[in-house]
Design a protein around this motif. Structure first.
Motif, PDB file in Angstrom:
ATOM      1  N   GLU A  58     -33.615 -11.150 -45.234  1.00 18.28           N
ATOM      2  CA  GLU A  58     -34.579 -10.727 -46.249  1.00 18.28           C
ATOM      3  C   GLU A  58     -35.530  -9.638 -45.762  1.00 18.28           C
ATOM      4  O   GLU A  58     -36.174  -8.976 -46.570  1.00 18.28           O
ATOM      5  N   PHE A  66     -22.058  -6.879 -53.455  1.00 16.13           N
ATOM      6  CA  PHE A  66     -20.924  -7.696 -53.004  1.00 16.13           C
ATOM      7  C   PHE A  66     -19.645  -7.379 -53.767  1.00 16.13           C
ATOM      8  O   PHE A  66     -19.694  -7.001 -54.939  1.00 16.13           O
ATOM      9  N   PHE A  72     -26.640 -13.268 -60.559  1.00 11.66           N
ATOM     10  CA  PHE A  72     -27.051 -14.660 -60.761  1.00 11.66           C
ATOM     11  C   PHE A  72     -26.678 -15.072 -62.188  1.00 11.66           C
ATOM     12  O   PHE A  72     -27.209 -14.513 -63.152  1.00 11.66           O
TER      13      PHE A  72
ATOM     14  N   VAL B 185     -26.945 -15.812 -50.510  1.00 11.74           N
ATOM     15  CA  VAL B 185     -26.971 -14.663 -49.598  1.00 11.74           C
ATOM     16  C   VAL B 185     -27.455 -13.431 -50.368  1.00 11.74           C
ATOM     17  O   VAL B 185     -28.271 -12.649 -49.872  1.00 11.74           O
ATOM     18  N   ALA B 186     -26.946 -13.272 -51.605  1.00 11.86           N
ATOM     19  CA  ALA B 186     -27.361 -12.130 -52.431  1.00 11.86           C
ATOM     20  C   ALA B 186     -28.865 -12.157 -52.642  1.00 11.86           C
ATOM     21  O   ALA B 186     -29.540 -11.129 -52.530  1.00 11.86           O
ATOM     22  N   ALA B 187     -29.400 -13.350 -52.914  1.00 12.31           N
ATOM     23  CA  ALA B 187     -30.854 -13.474 -53.123  1.00 12.31           C
ATOM     24  C   ALA B 187     -31.599 -13.059 -51.864  1.00 12.31           C
ATOM     25  O   ALA B 187     -32.625 -12.377 -51.932  1.00 12.31           O
ATOM     26  N   ARG B 188     -31.058 -13.433 -50.726  1.00 14.89           N
ATOM     27  CA  ARG B 188     -31.756 -13.094 -49.472  1.00 14.89           C
ATOM     28  C   ARG B 188     -31.669 -11.608 -49.164  1.00 14.89           C
ATOM     29  O   ARG B 188     -32.614 -11.030 -48.654  1.00 14.89           O
ATOM     30  N   THR B 189     -30.536 -10.965 -49.506  1.00 16.12           N
ATOM     31  CA  THR B 189     -30.475  -9.511 -49.269  1.00 16.12           C
ATOM     32  C   THR B 189     -31.485  -8.785 -50.164  1.00 16.12           C
ATOM     33  O   THR B 189     -31.879  -7.666 -49.879  1.00 16.12           O
ATOM     34  N   LEU B 190     -31.884  -9.447 -51.258  1.00 23.62           N
ATOM     35  CA  LEU B 190     -32.868  -8.835 -52.152  1.00 23.62           C
ATOM     36  C   LEU B 190     -34.303  -9.162 -51.728  1.00 23.62           C
ATOM     37  O   LEU B 190     -35.254  -8.809 -52.410  1.00 23.62           O
ATOM     38  N   GLY B 191     -34.440  -9.901 -50.629  1.00 26.97           N
ATOM     39  CA  GLY B 191     -35.773 -10.133 -50.072  1.00 26.97           C
ATOM     40  C   GLY B 191     -36.296 -11.547 -50.216  1.00 26.97           C
ATOM     41  O   GLY B 191     -37.449 -11.808 -49.862  1.00 26.97           O
ATOM     42  N   ALA B 192     -35.472 -12.467 -50.757  1.00 28.18           N
ATOM     43  CA  ALA B 192     -35.968 -13.840 -50.945  1.00 28.18           C
ATOM     44  C   ALA B 192     -35.900 -14.613 -49.628  1.00 28.18           C
ATOM     45  O   ALA B 192     -34.903 -14.536 -48.916  1.00 28.18           O
ATOM     46  N   ARG B 193     -36.972 -15.362 -49.338  1.00 28.88           N
ATOM     47  CA  ARG B 193     -36.955 -16.258 -48.169  1.00 28.88           C
ATOM     48  C   ARG B 193     -35.948 -17.384 -48.469  1.00 28.88           C
ATOM     49  O   ARG B 193     -35.726 -17.695 -49.646  1.00 28.88           O
ATOM     50  N   PRO B 194     -35.386 -18.030 -47.442  1.00 33.66           N
ATOM     51  CA  PRO B 194     -34.387 -19.083 -47.725  1.00 33.66           C
ATOM     52  C   PRO B 194     -34.868 -20.108 -48.744  1.00 33.66           C
ATOM     53  O   PRO B 194     -34.137 -20.470 -49.668  1.00 33.66           O
ATOM     54  N   THR B 196     -37.144 -19.754 -51.058  1.00 37.67           N
ATOM     55  CA  THR B 196     -37.248 -19.124 -52.382  1.00 37.67           C
ATOM     56  C   THR B 196     -35.852 -18.985 -53.002  1.00 37.67           C
ATOM     57  O   THR B 196     -35.675 -19.221 -54.199  1.00 37.67           O
ATOM     58  N   ALA B 197     -34.886 -18.589 -52.165  1.00 40.92           N
ATOM     59  CA  ALA B 197     -33.508 -18.425 -52.672  1.00 40.92           C
ATOM     60  C   ALA B 197     -32.976 -19.750 -53.200  1.00 40.92           C
ATOM     61  O   ALA B 197     -32.349 -19.804 -54.255  1.00 40.92           O
ATOM     62  N   VAL B 294     -43.553 -16.823 -57.162  1.00 40.09           N
ATOM     63  CA  VAL B 294     -43.076 -17.114 -55.812  1.00 40.09           C
ATOM     64  C   VAL B 294     -44.271 -17.024 -54.876  1.00 40.09           C
ATOM     65  O   VAL B 294     -45.268 -16.384 -55.184  1.00 40.09           O
ATOM     66  N   PRO B 296     -44.493 -15.961 -51.283  1.00 44.66           N
ATOM     67  CA  PRO B 296     -43.757 -15.466 -50.108  1.00 44.66           C
ATOM     68  C   PRO B 296     -44.239 -16.057 -48.782  1.00 44.66           C
ATOM     69  O   PRO B 296     -43.427 -16.445 -47.941  1.00 44.66           O
TER      70      PRO B 296
END
Lengths: 351, 561
Positions: A58, A66, A72, B185-194, B196-197, B294, B296
């Motif tokens: 993050e 992907f 989502f 994983v997609a959520a985390r690549t967008l900046g979400a903490r585990p 939060t994801a 959220v 952070p």
């Protein structure tokens, strides 16, 4: 099993780099390492001269698109786009104009309230790219982003992707197994095989002057002939291939006399009459229509078989199977490689 | 030579069956018999039993004290079921997460241990929990108090928590293993903490699994009778009230009033359970929990390795302290009894142990018969549902086959007793068997239908185009691909039937037909029965059930190989 082995690659700022290679060669693993999804056992990854190995996914600020799209499913287009800024704690009002601009650029404005399962494959992919861009990343990692789309949509979207990256001044690393896609949009292409980067160059370089035998095989199409160097001049090399003498305009810069001669089918000239002193005589064994061109298989008397490609023309229509023809292999397009220790078949194998 | 002729005659039978299976009338007979079995034996008897006797309710209108006790018990049933299901979800989800995501060997061990309460007969489980938390034999003596948690609401809460816990863990582990982690994983690549994801992406996507496990937990809590009676003390929910009512003598409650009250509570429990389940099943998937904010910094801290380790440790602590140790605590008094020489008396053909062994024989006999009948008649029903043989009717059937597991089993037992009771010629054993068939029917049909659905229809079509007749298609395509589900469905039916207390109590008119769980509940409630006898009785029941299950498992595993 090693997914990546001794990989060293430098990507320039605002560059569009494509990574190509056969399935399982480590392309996706490489960009997953950059994104932080996969932790490499050793080695260092720098983004903007900053070591990022220990940064969690993050915090790497990379926009990842992907292969499976991964929108989502419980959020509509607008919520998917807002997700990046939202989870970083930004106020949506502060990024609203960026989101709207992105929706316009991607022609998704009409679809903001749609859920992913209500979108076409192309629209879904556009949303995935827009979502990565709205998150504010300067580095875009695209993992076979067009792989699941129809040929038509794919060829349209790839140009849009490049235009977008260039317009926004981003750096993009695009993984694909489709060499035509890579050729048409990349500034540079990295060719990978069995976890290693074999060669990096501009699309034209890799097509015209591939330094590696595997690149010559994997990028475009090529005929490979085994031969032996029998003489060298100031601006040519003389090679014996199964008793036939061929000339290459390239100098041999290696010790081995045993060589592999490569030439792309589209560079071979074919005629019903003898067109050149060094032309070879042969018979057309097979003919196939490829849409905008023809592909012939010509058997050179008592020797080897070569593929010849000609553009669609009335002249090309007149060549028929069984017909005797004359073919000329222009020296400037004849590539020379030392004969590989592991044998030619293994050296170009994609397995 | 004999072997050869036997296999030749088996081959002939299979060939004949294969030929028969193409016959339209044969297919019709098969599907019709399975539908008749479902409606005539599973669904309609309990419904008709209640509807026919609904007029009994008039007799209780003026019995205000009993009526308010019944209403309060019904309310308590739902309070307990909802409370337990929420607590179980909160506690079991982190453990399911640990099992599904951890790569350590400990996770495999935990994965096995978590099933212990599920495999234990509920009567033995109930007694073990009673001993651990409440009896002077358990934790109370260690802490020097009379009864740490006396029988009542909290002890029932603990008991229901324990037996629903493995169900939720099992369902959620399955859901997590099937979940496509790519969204996280997609959520985390967008900046979400585990964290939060998980909160914004994973949990909303796991909603169907969460609803399923919540409903299963709710159903178990609403239905459980035997173990609840042991630990309830003076607290009553619907099933305990019904149990106590059945136990009451004519002097305490006249039979006309008793029947009225049984019909009232049973019909109310049946109708309300069905309504609650269908409401939750229909409404819950449409509810979207708003994710408005959220945090952070806070969520970053909650995602830290330290926080994750703390969460895992807490989950493991709950597992061992509240679930595993109380569940297996019964082993101590059991071994004490054995070492004290009580085992010899258990095999005596006189006294209380005579009833015990008869109960065991009845329990195993009824459970085996119910399993066999449900397999034979349930299989065509599973095909009807999975392959939509009856179009929309198949969809309706898919929903209504769930009714027997939704409805509290003692209420089902009461209605079956009323239905079959009016036929004087029907033997009591049949009523007992019918109640076990009804209660366990869903387990086999639902698991088989799901397994058949997962086999692509194309495989059957390909086999047919190659010349295979329906029976061959089943034997060579469907059966090999679904046999594990078939065996696990059968084991589930058998385990459930063996542990059933509520319905067995409701339909047994005399002690002669008490199954083992019913007998054990009566022993445990009886203060005159010595603890050594109770522990040994529950222990033998538990061990025999383990051995039987292990033998079945080994048999099926061998077959699978």
């Amino acid at each position: 099993m090693v997914a990546l082995n001794n990989v060293s690659l430098e990507i320039n700022d605002k560059e569009y780099l494509c990574i190509i290679g056969p399935s399982g060669c480590g392309k996706t693993t490489l960009i997953k390492c950059i994104a932080g999804i996969v932790d490499p056992d050793e080695g260092e990854i720098y983004v903007d001269n900053k070591l990022v190995n220990n940064l969690p996914i993050e915090d790497r600020n990379t926009g990842y698109v992907f292969q499976e799209i991964a929108l989502f499913p419980h959020m509509n287009v607008y919520d998917n786009l807002c997700y990046g800024p939202f989870v970083k704690g930004y106020k949506i009002s502060s990024v609203r104009s960026l989101i709207e601009e992105m929706l316009h650029m991607m022609e998704l404005y009409e679809r903001v309230k749609n859920y992913p399962d209500e979108l076409s494959g192309g629209a879904r992919q556009k949303v995935a790219v827009a979502r990565a861009l709205v998150s504010g990343s300067q580095l875009l990692l695209l993992d076979e982003p067009l792989g699941a789309l129809d040929t038509k949509v794919r060829s349209l979207l790839r140009y849009e992707l490049r235009r977008l990256v260039k317009d926004l001044g981003l750096t993009a690393i695009h993984v694909t197994h489709d060499q035509e896609e890579a050729m048409s949009i990349a500034d540079r292409i990295a060719v990978m095989r069995s976890g290693r980067i074999i060669e990096v160059g501009t699309p034209l370089d890799l097509y015209l002057n591939p330094k590696n035998l595997f690149t010559a095989y994997f990028v475009g199409e090529a005929n490979f002939l085994e031969g032996e160097v029998i003489g060298e001049g100031d601006d040519y090399t003389k090679i014996d291939v199964n008793g036939y003498v061929l000339y290459s305009a390239r100098k041999v810069n290696f010790d081995s006399k045993r060589v592999v001669v490569a030439i792309r089918p589209e560079f071979i000239e074919m005629s019903k009459k003898t067109i050149h002193r060094e032309a070879l005589k042969g018979v057309i064994e097979n003919k196939s229509f490829l849409g905008s061109s023809f592909r012939f298989e010509v058997s050179v008397e008592n020797s080897f078989v070569v593929s010849v490609k000609t553009q669609f023309s009335t002249k090309a229509l007149k060549f028929d199977v069984g017909e005797r023809v004359s073919i000329f292999l222009p020296p400037k397009f004849l590539l020379l490689y030392p004969y590989p220790e592991e044998g030619l078949e293994k050296a170009i194998s994609i397995e | 030579m004999r072997g050869m002729s036997e296999s030749r005659s088996i081959g002939l039978v299979i060939k004949k069956l294969d030929e028969f299976s193409s016959n339209r009338l044969m297919k019709l007979f098969l599907y019709a018999s399975s539908l008749i079995f479902f409606f005539a034996l599973v669904l309609l008897p309990p419904l008709i039993g209640i509807i026919e006797n609904i007029s009994y309710i008039n007799t209780i209108i003026y019995e205000q004290s009993l009526l308010s006790r019944a209403n309060s018990a019904i309310l308590q049933s739902f309070i307990m079921a909802f409370l337990v299901s929420i607590l179980d979800l909160v506690a079991a989800l982190p453990l399911a997460w640990f099992i599904a995501r951890s790569k350590s060997k400990v996770a495999h061990l935990i994965d096995t241990l978590v099933d212990i309460p599920f495999l234990m007969p509920t009567a033995a489980l109930g007694y073990s929990i009673l001993l651990f938390w409440s009896d002077k034999y358990g934790l109370s003596s260690l802490l020097g108090v009379k009864s740490l948690i006396p029988p009542g609401f909290f002890l029932v809460l603990l008991l229901h928590f324990v037996f629903s816990y493995p169900v939720i863990v099992r369902v959620m582990v399955g859901e997590l293993l099937n979940y496509r982690e790519i969204y996280e994983v997609a959520a985390r690549t967008l900046g979400a903490r585990p964290w939060t994801a998980v909160r914004t992406v994973t949990l909303p996507l796991l909603k169907p699994g969460i609803i399923t496990s919540f409903l299963l937990s709710l159903a178990r809590s609403l239905s459980e009778t035997g173990a609840t009676v042991m630990v309830a003390g003076s607290w009553e929910n619907g099933p305990v009230f019904l149990f106590n009512l059945i136990e009451m003598s004519e002097a305490e409650v006249p039979s006309i009033l008793k029947n009225g009250m049984l019909v009232y509570v049973s019909s109310f429990l049946i109708a309300s359970s069905i309504a609650v389940f269908f409401l939750i099943s229909l409404l819950a998937p449409t509810i979207r929990l708003p994710i408005r904010r959220v945090f952070p910094s806070l969520e970053g801290k909650m995602s830290s390795l330290k926080a994750v380790k703390l969460r895992d440790s807490f989950s493991l602590l709950i597992l061992f302290l509240i679930v595993i140790i109380p569940s297996i605590f019964i082993a101590f008094p059991m071994f004490e009894s054995i070492l004290g020489g009580a085992l010899g008396s258990a095999f005596s053909p006189f006294g209380p142990w005579k009833d015990y062994w008869r109960g065991m024989l009845i329990s195993y006999g009824v459970s085996l018969l119910a399993t066999l009948l449900n397999m034979v008649f349930g299989l065509p029903m599973a095909v009807i549902i999975a392959r939509r043989k009856l179009g929309r009717v198949s969809t309706i059937l898919k929903a209504i086959i769930n009714i027997p597991i939704i409805v509290p089993s003692i209420a089902l037992g009461v209605s079956l007793r009323l239905f079959w009771g009016k036929y004087a010629s029907i033997p009591d054993f049949w009523t007992l068997l019918s109640s076990h068939i009804t209660i366990t029917y869903t387990y086999f049909v639902a698991s088989m239908a799901a397994a058949i659905e997962s086999v692509p229809q194309e495989l059957e079509d390909v086999a047919s185009t190659l010349g295979a007749r329906p029976f061959s298609v089943f034997c060579r395509i469907i059966f090999p691909l679904t046999r594990y589900s078939m065996f696990s469905g059968a084991i589930l039916v058998f385990t459930r039937a063996l542990a059933e207390t509520g319905a067995a109590k409701a339909v047994a008119k005399s002690r002669e037909f008490w199954t083992l769980p019913v007998l054990l509940v009566n022993w445990i409630k009886d203060e005159n029965v010595p603890i050594t006898q109770k522990a040994l009785g529950a222990g033998i029941y538990m061990v025999s059930s383990f051995i039987f299950l292990l033998a079945l498992r080994l048999f099926f595993m061998k077959r699978k190989e």
